[in-house]
Write an enzyme that holds these catalytic residues in place. Sequence first.
Site, PDB file in Angstrom:
ATOM      1  N   GLU A   1      20.650   7.403  22.982  1.00 15.64           N
ATOM      2  CA  GLU A   1      20.424   8.636  23.739  1.00 15.64           C
ATOM      3  C   GLU A   1      21.697   9.483  23.698  1.00 15.64           C
ATOM      4  OE1 GLU A   1      19.476   6.932  27.501  1.00 15.64           O
ATOM      5  OE2 GLU A   1      21.567   6.494  28.011  1.00 15.64           O
TER       6      GLU A   1
ATOM      7  N   ASP B   1      26.541  12.000  32.678  1.00 17.36           N
ATOM      8  CA  ASP B   1      26.003  12.875  31.621  1.00 17.36           C
ATOM      9  C   ASP B   1      26.648  14.258  31.612  1.00 17.36           C
ATOM     10  OD1 ASP B   1      24.225  10.703  31.615  1.00 17.36           O
ATOM     11  OD2 ASP B   1      22.673  11.820  32.666  1.00 17.36           O
TER      12      ASP B   1
END
Length: 322
Positions: free
Chosen positions: A204, A34
């Site tokens: 997401e 991420d």
Amino acid sequence: MNKFLVFISLTILFSGESFSQKSGNPLFPGWYADPEAAIFNNRYWIFPTYSAPYEKQVFMDAFSSPDLVRWTKHGNILDTASVKWAHKAMWAPAIVEKEGQYFLFFAANDIQDNQSEGGIGIAVAKQPEGPYRDYLGKPLLDKFHNGAQPIDQFVFRDIDGQYYMIYGGWRHCNITRLNNDFTDFLPFEDGTIFKEITPEGYVEGPVMFYRNGKYYFMWSEGGWTGPDYRVAYAIADSPLGPFERIGIVLEQNTNIATGAGHNSVINIPNTDEWYIVYHRRPLSESDGNSRVTCIEKMQFDVNGQIVPIAITNDGVDARPLN
């Protein structure tokens, strides 16, 4: 080669200086996912999630580089000892510099309902490497709205100076306006606080950037532990959309790595040079948490669409900022 040149070569080699002109992938060792990439003070910065079981995700590290090739680790810039309401699952940092302070947005605790403690919080520091302290003493957002789990926040500064937070898991994505000191949200003209902008295929990891009068919206699709994790995108005339899915722009190459997704974007100031920073899973790994941070060049065609990005082991050329 004479003895003097041999000595100089060995000195350079063992001094720790890199003489490679390519970044290589991954950019640095360790399991990190991420990645949030930014440029501060003529250095590249990456703020990733520490990729481990949720109960071990209780701190965050950062990395900086002058040229995309040589990276310095800044360990433990934020941890749960500094954020009393966070206990685990510290995820997906987003970083903003504003008025001489650095605001690090993060998710914690992987909340599953509106009764649980956790959500999206903010930490603040006087320098990008921290140390960071809890800014609000509580989450900025600890509830579900429009079905969006409060995780994977991205903070976007529009050309008029307005800051937006774009976030959401569980296949829903919201956008909301941040107030001037990042302590609360501002209503839109119709009175709503959270607007859903979920495009087709969204799971997401939202990212937004502005280029040539258009708003580019990127997100991750598929399951984060699986090989089909990937990045898709859309383009609109407003940060509120509507965002019509154009297609996949980054995905696995079964000869190199799988699970390529959850990206961020770097634009070299005053240029049209762009890079995508993302995580992927080495072919040798089957554990869902075995993820590494990588980089590729990002380019656009004559119509402004993103050219599909091939993942590589080489990475990108060295790119000093000064």
